[in-house]
Motif scaffolding. Structure first.
Motif, PDB file in Angstrom:
ATOM      1  N   GLN A  68       0.721  -1.214   0.019  1.00 38.37           N
ATOM      2  CA  GLN A  68       0.048   0.004   0.064  1.00 38.37           C
ATOM      3  C   GLN A  68       0.881   1.188   0.154  1.00 38.37           C
ATOM      4  O   GLN A  68       1.917   1.379   0.651  1.00 38.37           O
ATOM      5  CB  GLN A  68      -0.985   0.220   1.333  1.00 38.37           C
ATOM      6  CG  GLN A  68      -2.235  -0.823   1.046  1.00 38.37           C
ATOM      7  CD  GLN A  68      -3.224  -0.383   2.188  1.00 38.37           C
ATOM      8  OE1 GLN A  68      -2.845  -0.128   3.076  1.00 38.37           O
ATOM      9  NE2 GLN A  68      -4.427  -0.540   1.887  1.00 38.37           N
ATOM     10  N   THR A  69       0.347   2.105  -0.979  1.00 38.37           N
ATOM     11  CA  THR A  69       1.080   3.589  -0.846  1.00 38.37           C
ATOM     12  C   THR A  69       0.743   4.361   0.342  1.00 38.37           C
ATOM     13  O   THR A  69      -0.191   3.859   1.279  1.00 38.37           O
ATOM     14  CB  THR A  69       0.711   4.296  -2.123  1.00 38.37           C
ATOM     15  OG1 THR A  69      -0.561   4.655  -2.051  1.00 38.37           O
ATOM     16  CG2 THR A  69       1.066   3.559  -3.292  1.00 38.37           C
ATOM     17  N   GLU A 114      -0.694   7.168   0.589  1.00 35.19           N
ATOM     18  CA  GLU A 114      -2.306   7.678   0.181  1.00 35.19           C
ATOM     19  C   GLU A 114      -3.117   6.516   0.408  1.00 35.19           C
ATOM     20  O   GLU A 114      -4.152   6.952   0.678  1.00 35.19           O
ATOM     21  CB  GLU A 114      -2.218   8.357  -1.291  1.00 35.19           C
ATOM     22  CG  GLU A 114      -1.511   9.577  -1.595  1.00 35.19           C
ATOM     23  CD  GLU A 114      -0.052   9.081  -2.042  1.00 35.19           C
ATOM     24  OE1 GLU A 114       0.426   7.832  -1.841  1.00 35.19           O
ATOM     25  OE2 GLU A 114       0.816  10.018  -2.327  1.00 35.19           O
ATOM     26  N   GLN A 115      -2.980   5.383  -0.003  1.00 33.31           N
ATOM     27  CA  GLN A 115      -3.864   4.220   0.235  1.00 33.31           C
ATOM     28  C   GLN A 115      -4.238   4.018   1.732  1.00 33.31           C
ATOM     29  O   GLN A 115      -5.064   3.740   2.056  1.00 33.31           O
ATOM     30  CB  GLN A 115      -3.400   3.116  -0.686  1.00 33.31           C
ATOM     31  CG  GLN A 115      -3.371   3.079  -2.239  1.00 33.31           C
ATOM     32  CD  GLN A 115      -2.819   2.062  -2.745  1.00 33.31           C
ATOM     33  OE1 GLN A 115      -2.049   1.382  -2.393  1.00 33.31           O
ATOM     34  NE2 GLN A 115      -3.272   1.599  -4.011  1.00 33.31           N
ATOM     35  N   THR A 116      -2.869   4.186   2.278  1.00 32.31           N
ATOM     36  CA  THR A 116      -3.223   4.016   3.896  1.00 32.31           C
ATOM     37  C   THR A 116      -3.851   4.823   4.438  1.00 32.31           C
ATOM     38  O   THR A 116      -4.885   4.618   5.407  1.00 32.31           O
ATOM     39  CB  THR A 116      -1.710   3.671   4.424  1.00 32.31           C
ATOM     40  OG1 THR A 116      -0.859   2.719   3.928  1.00 32.31           O
ATOM     41  CG2 THR A 116      -1.606   3.409   6.030  1.00 32.31           C
ATOM     42  N   ALA A 156      -6.251   6.712   3.125  1.00 27.98           N
ATOM     43  CA  ALA A 156      -7.588   6.573   2.849  1.00 27.98           C
ATOM     44  C   ALA A 156      -8.309   5.773   3.470  1.00 27.98           C
ATOM     45  O   ALA A 156      -9.316   5.750   3.913  1.00 27.98           O
ATOM     46  CB  ALA A 156      -7.654   6.110   1.204  1.00 27.98           C
ATOM     47  N   LEU A 157      -7.653   4.648   3.704  1.00 29.57           N
ATOM     48  CA  LEU A 157      -8.397   3.386   4.565  1.00 29.57           C
ATOM     49  C   LEU A 157      -8.488   3.851   5.945  1.00 29.57           C
ATOM     50  O   LEU A 157      -9.796   3.631   6.247  1.00 29.57           O
ATOM     51  CB  LEU A 157      -7.418   1.851   4.478  1.00 29.57           C
ATOM     52  CG  LEU A 157      -8.150   1.043   4.985  1.00 29.57           C
ATOM     53  CD1 LEU A 157      -9.554   0.607   4.547  1.00 29.57           C
ATOM     54  CD2 LEU A 157      -7.209  -0.189   4.942  1.00 29.57           C
ATOM     55  N   GLY A 205     -11.932   1.791  -3.648  1.00 31.22           N
ATOM     56  CA  GLY A 205     -10.602   2.099  -3.280  1.00 31.22           C
ATOM     57  C   GLY A 205      -9.877   2.438  -4.652  1.00 31.22           C
ATOM     58  O   GLY A 205      -9.014   3.355  -4.418  1.00 31.22           O
ATOM     59  N   GLN A 206     -10.095   1.586  -5.797  1.00 34.32           N
ATOM     60  CA  GLN A 206      -9.528   2.267  -6.821  1.00 34.32           C
ATOM     61  C   GLN A 206      -9.792   3.567  -7.387  1.00 34.32           C
ATOM     62  O   GLN A 206      -8.794   4.341  -7.899  1.00 34.32           O
ATOM     63  CB  GLN A 206      -9.744   1.261  -8.215  1.00 34.32           C
ATOM     64  CG  GLN A 206      -9.423  -0.247  -8.053  1.00 34.32           C
ATOM     65  CD  GLN A 206     -10.188  -1.046  -9.041  1.00 34.32           C
ATOM     66  OE1 GLN A 206     -10.974  -1.729  -8.720  1.00 34.32           O
ATOM     67  NE2 GLN A 206      -9.794  -1.365 -10.005  1.00 34.32           N
ATOM     68  N   ASP A 216      -7.971   6.097  -5.038  1.00 30.42           N
ATOM     69  CA  ASP A 216      -6.608   6.174  -5.169  1.00 30.42           C
ATOM     70  C   ASP A 216      -6.078   7.184  -6.534  1.00 30.42           C
ATOM     71  O   ASP A 216      -5.470   7.651  -6.589  1.00 30.42           O
ATOM     72  CB  ASP A 216      -5.878   4.790  -5.355  1.00 30.42           C
ATOM     73  CG  ASP A 216      -4.383   4.648  -5.438  1.00 30.42           C
ATOM     74  OD1 ASP A 216      -3.856   5.347  -4.785  1.00 30.42           O
ATOM     75  OD2 ASP A 216      -3.877   3.845  -6.311  1.00 30.42           O
TER      76      ASP A 216
END
Length: 612
Positions: free
Chosen positions: A7-8, A10-12, A14-15, A32-33, A36
């Motif tokens: 995970q980047t 940004e993804q971390t 976002a979650l 999620g996609q 991102d």
């Protein structure tokens, strides 16, 4: 074996926001996609069904990216509830519209310029003013979210001319990502969104249009209002619902009829005073168990999750309109109904509206094709959900949860019946409307039949074996199939078409749906919110759930917001089942984010303790 992608940051992030702010454990489907992609500056076109979680696809990126997320929303009346819902979970949100005082607008504009807010909702009319665009150029903008993007389509059911001008966003803010979102768009509308908004390079995210919790049912119209009343009493007593009617007069008459029969109902249409219309909408959103009778002026952007049914007393103009309207039921994922009463007059009326329209011939042709698709859905012998999804280019198996799956219709070789109708239309010189043609078919010796000596025709009485309702149902199918046309300029007289000849000569066989007399609605298991709760919860859990609902109503009134903004039914149900005894226990419940835990956690835990 391929290692899973790491995970980047940004993804971390976002979650983390999804879980702590909104209270959801994981992204659904393509959320999620999309998040991102937009967080990283990409443009997107998102087609996701109502209740699928479209708003998170721009809300979370707006919170992560530097600057303010600008949400183009077509309905001023709903901005307050959207902002209320965000503020309840701790997101800094506001709107700019004509309902605000000068001082409030100035405050929001100041926050926008300094970037001290996450999201601002603006109507397209205001956005397109030179003053607003200049202000945005002087402000840090994280993204533009164009909600209800199908409004750009001139062929669509919710066309807004201001949407076409939104291409200016790409021209004046080329480095700011744009995300266009809609719950309904066929390929033609999709192409138009891309062209008009200059989204040619945007990634397209198309989710399944299926709403498996909705049961589709279309019944033979006999006495529409009485059938509606029976349906509500049998399956949705005490539930919130929406009833769509074609005319303003019918909206008011239906609301009055339901109220007279003990169902709490309100009218809504564009001809009402704005204050009354807004008050009725606010009551529907904030109170339980209200049935809104409305024209299609009502509904876009309605976020009320516990609408248990959507009913149509008139035929919608297109499948897009029908899908958009029925999608307002069951947003919480619980069982819901899409019910329609449909008859010959609906077909005649919609065809007449197209023919009498002042629009150009191309537009009329497009609307005719859309109506044909809607009629095909009504007359299908197969699974309605399969036909609905096929219209949007998606395939599926028979659903087992629509009327044609649950009680498969009987088809028969209707060639002879069709020949009788077509022959009668021909022999009365294609100069008479449906009622007279059916009288001749059935051998009814009315004064008019005698006057025109139609009782001497060879087809007089050849259809005496069928009732008027049966012949109307068969005639409706022939009109839907294009074998009979209606001439609206000449008293709705029936005419033969080019396709009629082959059927008359016996060169073409046609299958028709066997007429089935309209039956009184019967109660189906798990088709109301109450039924859902009773089958999903034990007796003790049900008692907790009911107590939580009363607590929610009191809390919502104190906060002056809609009840579902405090917590959705699904969240209350999960609390009733898990019976959290501490704030840590409550933290893991879906829909309980950090701010709501802080605001309401102690009260809920105390309520659970009290009932245990």
């Amino acid at each position: 074996m391929t290692e899973p992608a790491q995970q980047t940051s940004e993804q971390t992030q976002a979650l983390h926001l999804l879980q702590t702010v909104f209270g959801y454990p994981a992204f659904r489907s393509q959320q999620g996609q999309i998040v991102d992609h937009v967080v990283n500056g990409g443009d997107a076109l998102v087609l996701m069904p109502t209740g699928g979680g479209k708003s998170l696809c721009y809300q979370i990126p707006a919170m992560i990216r530097k600057g303010v997320g600008i949400v183009v929303s077509p309905l001023i009346a709903l901005m307050q509830d959207q902002v209320d819902a965000l503020e309840e979970v701790g997101v800094r949100a506001a709107f700019l519209n004509s309902t605000q005082s000068f001082e409030e607008s100035q405050r929001v504009e100041r926050l926008l310029r300094t970037g001290e807010i996450d999201l601002v909702y603006i109507a397209p009319e205001r956005l397109m003013t030179a003053r607003c665009l200049d202000m945005l150029e002087a402000s840090p903008i994280a993204l533009f979210a164009i909600d209800e993007a199908h409004c750009v389509s001139q062929w669509g059911h919710d066309f807004r001319p201001e949407y076409i001008k939104l291409s200016v966003l790409h021209e004046r803010f080329p480095s700011v990502p744009r995300i266009a979102l809609t719950a309904t768009a066929d390929q033609q509308t999709r192409d138009e969104i891309i062209r008009c908004l200059q989204l040619e390079t945007a990634l397209q995210f198309v989710s399944s249009f299926d709403r498996p919790n909705i049961r589709y049912q279309i019944v033979e119209k006999a006495n529409g209002r009485k059938q509606l009343l029976d349906f509500i009493n049998a399956q949705h007593s005490g539930d919130a619902g929406i009833v769509y009617c074609l005319s303003r007069k019918k909206v008011e008459e239906t609301a009055e009829f339901l109220n007279e029969n003990g169902i709490n109902s309100l009218p809504y249409h564009a001809g009402m005073e704005m204050t009354v219309r807004s008050r009725n909408q606010a009551r529907f959103l904030r109170e339980d168990g209200i049935v809104m009778c409305a024209t299609i002026a009502f509904g876009m952007g309605i976020d009320k999750p516990d609408v248990r049914f959507v009913a149509h007393l008139d035929l919608p103009k297109s499948i897009e309109g029908y899908y958009q309207e029925t999608g307002r039921a069951g947003r919480d994922g619980a069982s819901a109904n899409a019910w329609m009463a449909y008859g010959l007059q609906d077909v005649v009326q919609q065809r007449r509206m197209i023919d009498e329209s002042e629009a150009n011939e191309i537009y009329k042709r497009v609307q005719g094709v859309k109506l044909d698709a809607m009629l095909s859905l009504c007359e299908t012998l197969n699974c309605r959900r399969m036909q609905l999804l096929a219209y949007f280019g998606q395939t599926s198996q028979p659903c087992g949860n629509c009327d044609t799956c649950l009680i498969p219709p009987t088809s028969f070789d209707g060639s002879v019946a069709a020949q009788k109708i077509l022959s009668t239309v021909y022999r009365v010189d294609q100069r008479f409307a449906a009622g007279h043609v059916i009288d001749v078919l059935r051998g009814i010796d009315t004064e008019r039949v005698q006057q025109w000596r139609h009782n001497q025709l060879s087809t007089f009485g050849v259809g005496s074996d069928k009732s008027e309702a049966e012949w109307r149902a068969l005639l409706r199918q022939l009109i839907a199939l294009g074998l009979v046309a209606v001439d609206y300029e000449n008293y709705s007289s029936l005419k033969l078409t080019e396709q009629s000849r082959a059927v008359l000569r016996g060169e073409t066989k046609i299958q028709l749906r066997q007429y089935k007399k309209a039956e009184k609605a019967t109660k189906h298991k798990r088709q109301s919110a109450k039924d859902f709760a009773e089958t999903d919860l034990s007796a003790s859990e049900q008692a907790i759930f009911e107590k939580l609902r009363w607590w929610r109503i009191t809390t919502a009134k104190a906060h002056n917001v809609a009840a579902f903004i405090i917590f959705a039914d699904a969240t209350l149900r999960e609390i009733a089942k898990t019976k959290p005894r501490s704030l840590d226990d409550l933290r893991g419940v879906t829909g309980v984010g950090a701010k709501k835990l802080e605001s309401y956690g102690a009260e809920i835990v105390a309520l659970i303790d009290e009932m245990s």
